[in-house]
Write a protein that holds these residues in place. Structure first.
Motif, PDB file in Angstrom:
ATOM      1  N   GLU A  88      -5.302  -3.047  -1.872  1.00 36.00           N
ATOM      2  CA  GLU A  88      -6.418  -3.417  -2.531  1.00 36.00           C
ATOM      3  C   GLU A  88      -7.339  -4.371  -1.537  1.00 36.00           C
ATOM      4  OE1 GLU A  88      -5.787  -4.901  -6.170  1.00 36.00           O
ATOM      5  OE2 GLU A  88      -4.562  -3.062  -6.970  1.00 36.00           O
ATOM      6  N   ALA A  89      -6.699  -5.152  -0.914  1.00 34.18           N
ATOM      7  CA  ALA A  89      -7.544  -6.291   0.045  1.00 34.18           C
ATOM      8  C   ALA A  89      -8.143  -5.347   1.203  1.00 34.18           C
ATOM      9  CB  ALA A  89      -6.299  -7.281   0.479  1.00 34.18           C
ATOM     10  N   GLU A  90      -7.281  -4.377   1.650  1.00 35.74           N
ATOM     11  CA  GLU A  90      -8.021  -3.666   2.553  1.00 35.74           C
ATOM     12  C   GLU A  90      -9.212  -2.826   2.134  1.00 35.74           C
ATOM     13  OE1 GLU A  90      -6.409  -0.187   5.976  1.00 35.74           O
ATOM     14  OE2 GLU A  90      -5.701  -0.308   4.017  1.00 35.74           O
ATOM     15  N   ARG A  91      -9.117  -2.231   1.067  1.00 32.81           N
ATOM     16  CA  ARG A  91     -10.289  -1.559   0.529  1.00 32.81           C
ATOM     17  C   ARG A  91     -11.639  -2.550   0.245  1.00 32.81           C
ATOM     18  NH1 ARG A  91      -6.248   1.274  -2.282  1.00 32.81           N
ATOM     19  NH2 ARG A  91      -6.204  -0.147  -3.825  1.00 32.81           N
ATOM     20  N   ALA A  92     -11.066  -3.669  -0.077  1.00 32.52           N
ATOM     21  CA  ALA A  92     -12.106  -4.750  -0.249  1.00 32.52           C
ATOM     22  C   ALA A  92     -12.588  -5.419   0.969  1.00 32.52           C
ATOM     23  CB  ALA A  92     -11.706  -5.803  -1.356  1.00 32.52           C
ATOM     24  N   GLY A  93     -12.044  -5.031   2.207  1.00 31.66           N
ATOM     25  CA  GLY A  93     -12.586  -5.524   3.276  1.00 31.66           C
ATOM     26  C   GLY A  93     -12.176  -6.904   3.649  1.00 31.66           C
ATOM     27  N   ASP A  94     -11.037  -7.443   2.928  1.00 30.55           N
ATOM     28  CA  ASP A  94     -10.412  -8.764   3.329  1.00 30.55           C
ATOM     29  C   ASP A  94      -9.147  -8.702   4.121  1.00 30.55           C
ATOM     30  OD1 ASP A  94      -9.382 -11.289   2.979  1.00 30.55           O
ATOM     31  OD2 ASP A  94      -9.792 -11.441   0.832  1.00 30.55           O
ATOM     32  N   ALA A  95      -9.425  -8.839   5.367  1.00 36.99           N
ATOM     33  CA  ALA A  95      -8.413  -8.706   6.347  1.00 36.99           C
ATOM     34  C   ALA A  95      -7.290  -9.712   6.380  1.00 36.99           C
ATOM     35  CB  ALA A  95      -8.916  -8.392   7.733  1.00 36.99           C
ATOM     36  N   GLU A  96      -7.850 -10.883   6.244  1.00 36.78           N
ATOM     37  CA  GLU A  96      -6.869 -12.056   5.888  1.00 36.78           C
ATOM     38  C   GLU A  96      -6.032 -11.910   4.809  1.00 36.78           C
ATOM     39  OE1 GLU A  96      -4.777 -15.400   6.786  1.00 36.78           O
ATOM     40  OE2 GLU A  96      -6.022 -14.324   8.046  1.00 36.78           O
ATOM     41  N   ALA A  97      -6.436 -11.602   3.489  1.00 33.64           N
ATOM     42  CA  ALA A  97      -5.903 -11.288   2.545  1.00 33.64           C
ATOM     43  C   ALA A  97      -4.471  -9.966   2.602  1.00 33.64           C
ATOM     44  CB  ALA A  97      -6.323 -11.075   1.167  1.00 33.64           C
ATOM     45  N   GLN A  98      -5.233  -9.272   3.330  1.00 26.52           N
ATOM     46  CA  GLN A  98      -4.330  -7.995   3.827  1.00 26.52           C
ATOM     47  C   GLN A  98      -3.230  -8.380   4.500  1.00 26.52           C
ATOM     48  OE1 GLN A  98      -6.078  -5.076   6.266  1.00 26.52           O
ATOM     49  NE2 GLN A  98      -4.541  -3.395   5.824  1.00 26.52           N
ATOM     50  N   ARG A  99      -3.424  -9.367   5.669  1.00 33.22           N
ATOM     51  CA  ARG A  99      -2.456  -9.673   6.417  1.00 33.22           C
ATOM     52  C   ARG A  99      -1.440 -10.500   5.852  1.00 33.22           C
ATOM     53  NH1 ARG A  99      -0.763 -13.955   8.801  1.00 33.22           N
ATOM     54  NH2 ARG A  99      -2.317 -15.252   7.479  1.00 33.22           N
ATOM     55  N   ARG A 100      -1.730 -11.423   4.927  1.00 32.40           N
ATOM     56  CA  ARG A 100      -0.601 -12.205   4.279  1.00 32.40           C
ATOM     57  C   ARG A 100       0.031 -11.487   3.338  1.00 32.40           C
ATOM     58  NH1 ARG A 100      -5.433 -15.455   3.018  1.00 32.40           N
ATOM     59  NH2 ARG A 100      -5.045 -14.903   0.702  1.00 32.40           N
ATOM     60  N   TYR A 101      -0.270 -10.504   2.412  1.00 31.67           N
ATOM     61  CA  TYR A 101       0.437  -9.932   1.879  1.00 31.67           C
ATOM     62  C   TYR A 101       1.532  -8.748   2.732  1.00 31.67           C
ATOM     63  CZ  TYR A 101      -1.958 -10.956  -2.659  1.00 31.67           C
ATOM     64  OH  TYR A 101      -2.301 -11.437  -3.755  1.00 31.67           O
ATOM     65  N   LEU A 102       0.967  -8.411   3.439  1.00 29.46           N
ATOM     66  CA  LEU A 102       1.797  -7.360   4.443  1.00 29.46           C
ATOM     67  C   LEU A 102       2.862  -8.250   4.950  1.00 29.46           C
ATOM     68  CD1 LEU A 102      -0.621  -5.038   6.421  1.00 29.46           C
ATOM     69  CD2 LEU A 102       1.036  -4.403   4.480  1.00 29.46           C
ATOM     70  N   ALA A 103       2.642  -9.367   5.436  1.00 33.40           N
ATOM     71  CA  ALA A 103       3.647 -10.270   6.017  1.00 33.40           C
ATOM     72  C   ALA A 103       4.759 -10.624   5.057  1.00 33.40           C
ATOM     73  CB  ALA A 103       3.085 -11.613   6.616  1.00 33.40           C
ATOM     74  N   ALA A 104       4.289 -10.851   3.773  1.00 35.96           N
ATOM     75  CA  ALA A 104       5.137 -11.189   2.628  1.00 35.96           C
ATOM     76  C   ALA A 104       6.149  -9.990   2.090  1.00 35.96           C
ATOM     77  CB  ALA A 104       4.478 -11.539   1.465  1.00 35.96           C
ATOM     78  N   ALA A 105       5.407  -8.942   2.330  1.00 37.00           N
ATOM     79  CA  ALA A 105       6.379  -7.581   1.908  1.00 37.00           C
ATOM     80  C   ALA A 105       7.082  -7.380   3.246  1.00 37.00           C
ATOM     81  CB  ALA A 105       5.092  -6.486   2.082  1.00 37.00           C
ATOM     82  N   GLU A 106       6.809  -7.390   4.535  1.00 29.27           N
ATOM     83  CA  GLU A 106       7.753  -7.363   5.455  1.00 29.27           C
ATOM     84  C   GLU A 106       8.796  -8.520   5.408  1.00 29.27           C
ATOM     85  OE1 GLU A 106       5.254  -7.241   8.870  1.00 29.27           O
ATOM     86  OE2 GLU A 106       4.198  -5.422   8.390  1.00 29.27           O
ATOM     87  N   ARG A 107       8.570  -9.360   5.293  1.00 31.13           N
ATOM     88  CA  ARG A 107       9.692 -10.460   5.168  1.00 31.13           C
ATOM     89  C   ARG A 107      10.649 -10.275   3.898  1.00 31.13           C
ATOM     90  NH1 ARG A 107       8.999 -17.133   3.140  1.00 31.13           N
ATOM     91  NH2 ARG A 107      11.085 -17.415   3.568  1.00 31.13           N
ATOM     92  N   LEU A 108      10.375  -9.755   2.829  1.00 34.32           N
ATOM     93  CA  LEU A 108      11.034  -9.371   1.860  1.00 34.32           C
ATOM     94  C   LEU A 108      12.066  -8.230   1.998  1.00 34.32           C
ATOM     95  CD1 LEU A 108       8.536  -9.702  -1.128  1.00 34.32           C
ATOM     96  CD2 LEU A 108      10.726 -10.642  -1.219  1.00 34.32           C
ATOM     97  N   GLU A 109      11.507  -7.437   3.116  1.00 38.59           N
ATOM     98  CA  GLU A 109      12.315  -6.295   3.564  1.00 38.59           C
ATOM     99  C   GLU A 109      13.573  -6.658   4.483  1.00 38.59           C
ATOM    100  OE1 GLU A 109       9.624  -3.687   5.656  1.00 38.59           O
ATOM    101  OE2 GLU A 109       9.284  -2.837   3.872  1.00 38.59           O
ATOM    102  N   TRP A 110      13.511  -7.927   4.916  1.00 37.04           N
ATOM    103  CA  TRP A 110      14.615  -8.683   5.927  1.00 37.04           C
ATOM    104  C   TRP A 110      15.433  -9.589   5.141  1.00 37.04           C
ATOM    105  CZ3 TRP A 110      16.220  -6.773  10.209  1.00 37.04           C
ATOM    106  CH2 TRP A 110      15.384  -5.668  10.859  1.00 37.04           C
TER     107      TRP A 110
END
Length: 372
Positions: A88-110
């Motif tokens: 959703e952040a990517e569609r809204a053009g909010d690159a910083e929010a997208q980065r934070r959410y992806l970082a949290a998702a990747e951390r949860l995978e480990w």
């Protein structure tokens, strides 16, 4: 009941208010009648887990249904939620929010983490499950419990959990307030639980002394050797959904699990037909007595919000990337494109499932590319 001062912390308060309409009045009357008929409060088995977010205006809001039976499954739900938010952040053009959410998702995978902080805090939360019981067994659904109907598809079914606001300071009905007080005062009997489980229960009473009641859930209990016990079916959000799951089990899962003959399969299908037509709460199939029952769920609250998983909770699963790493170390390489080979029981389950979906007139999932 003790009347606390107005400045008591919210998580310690039990505030009650009069019903705000005819429907609430009927539900209150039914709740008091249920206390008389089903006076005992018993454990309904293992806890359930879900995901909640902290609200800036107070309290916590559920972001998922509270149905996961292991903390790791709820952590995976949180990871998927973070990826959806990143999209959703990517569609809204909010690159910083997208980065934070992806970082949290990747951390949860480990990592096995139960909280991430983004624009607000998101937490894996834990709910204990209870049933009311009386001389005739566990309490069935109440007439005032919200319910679905046959013509409503699963995608449009009621979901009382998602979006539910958990805030101990919010007023409840009198019966719910009394139930909260009952649960706060419950002390686990010595010897009734493994020592580590009992220690966690006692510790939780000190660290998270408040209680919030979630919307009731529904499952199936079976009378075995004169005693009622849950049959292991996952909680459903409404009585109709519980009947629907039981109907599916009688036609699909139990014939495979119990290795039923064709004659016995026909009896189970006839019982499922009766359940579908009568929409009752009790069913007899062969010598088995099954009942749709009502499950109360309670989230403990402390100064920092809702309780997360306890050390003694059953939590055997690894995060997905840790599991992948372990399998690779063992020489097992997961090929996502490799065809899935089903054993005989799984093939029988799939055949019965497809037949039941066709009987219901529901579309089946599209076949994988290698099966097309």
């Amino acid at each position: 009941m003790v009347n606390f001062a107005d400045d008591v912390p919210g998580y310690l308060s039990i505030r009650m208010a009069a019903p705000d309409g005819p429907v609430a009045e009927i539900a209150e009357v039914e709740a008091w009648a249920a206390r008389e008929r089903y006076p005992r409060i018993l454990s309904a088995g293992s806890p359930v887990f879900g995901v909640a977010r902290e609200r800036s205006e107070g309290g916590w809001e559920l972001c998922s249904m509270m149905v996961e039976t292991q903390p790791q499954s709820a952590r995976e739900d949180l990871g998927m939620f973070c990826r959806r938010q990143a999209a959703e952040a990517e569609r809204a053009g909010d690159a910083e929010a997208q980065r934070r959410y992806l970082a949290a998702a990747e951390r949860l995978e480990w990592e096995k983490i139960d909280e991430v902080e983004l624009e607000v805090r998101y937490r894996v939360v834990r709910a204990e499950r209870y049933i009311h019981s009386g001389p005739d067994g566990p309490e069935p659904p109440r007439p005032s419990d919200p319910d679905d109907h046959r013509e409503v598809g699963a995608a449009d079914s009621l979901d009382p959990d998602t979006g539910f606001v958990m805030d101990p300071a919010l007023p409840t009905g009198v019966s719910a307030g009394v139930l909260k007080a009952d649960l706060v005062g419950l002390v686990p009997a010595e010897g009734a639980f493994p020592s580590e489980v009992r220690e966690d229960m006692l510790r939780s009473g000190r660290t998270h002394p408040g209680v919030v009641l979630l919307p009731a859930a529904f499952t199936v209990a079976e009378r075995v050797n004169g005693k009622w016990r849950p049959n292991g079916m996952m909680d459903a959000p409404t009585p109709f959904r519980a009947r629907d799951i039981l109907s599916m089990r009688l036609r699909v899962a139990e014939p495979v699990e119990r290795r039923l003959t064709d004659r016995r399969r026909a009896r189970y299908a006839e019982a499922a037909d009766r359940l579908d037509v009568e929409q009752g709460c009790e069913l007899t199939v062969e010598d088995r007595l099954l009942r749709i029952i009502r499950v109360e769920r309670a989230v403990r609250f402390g100064p920092d919000g809702p309780e997360g998983p306890r050390p003694s909770d059953h939590d055997p699963e690894d995060p997905i990337m840790v599991l992948d790493q372990k399998l690779r170390a063992q020489g097992v390489c997961l090929d996502e494109d490799a065809p899935i080979v089903l054993d005989e029981s799984a093939q029988e389950f799939q055949r019965l499932f497809e037949a039941e979906m066709a009987r219901r007139g529901k579309p089946l999932p599209p076949p994988a590319e290698d099966e097309a």
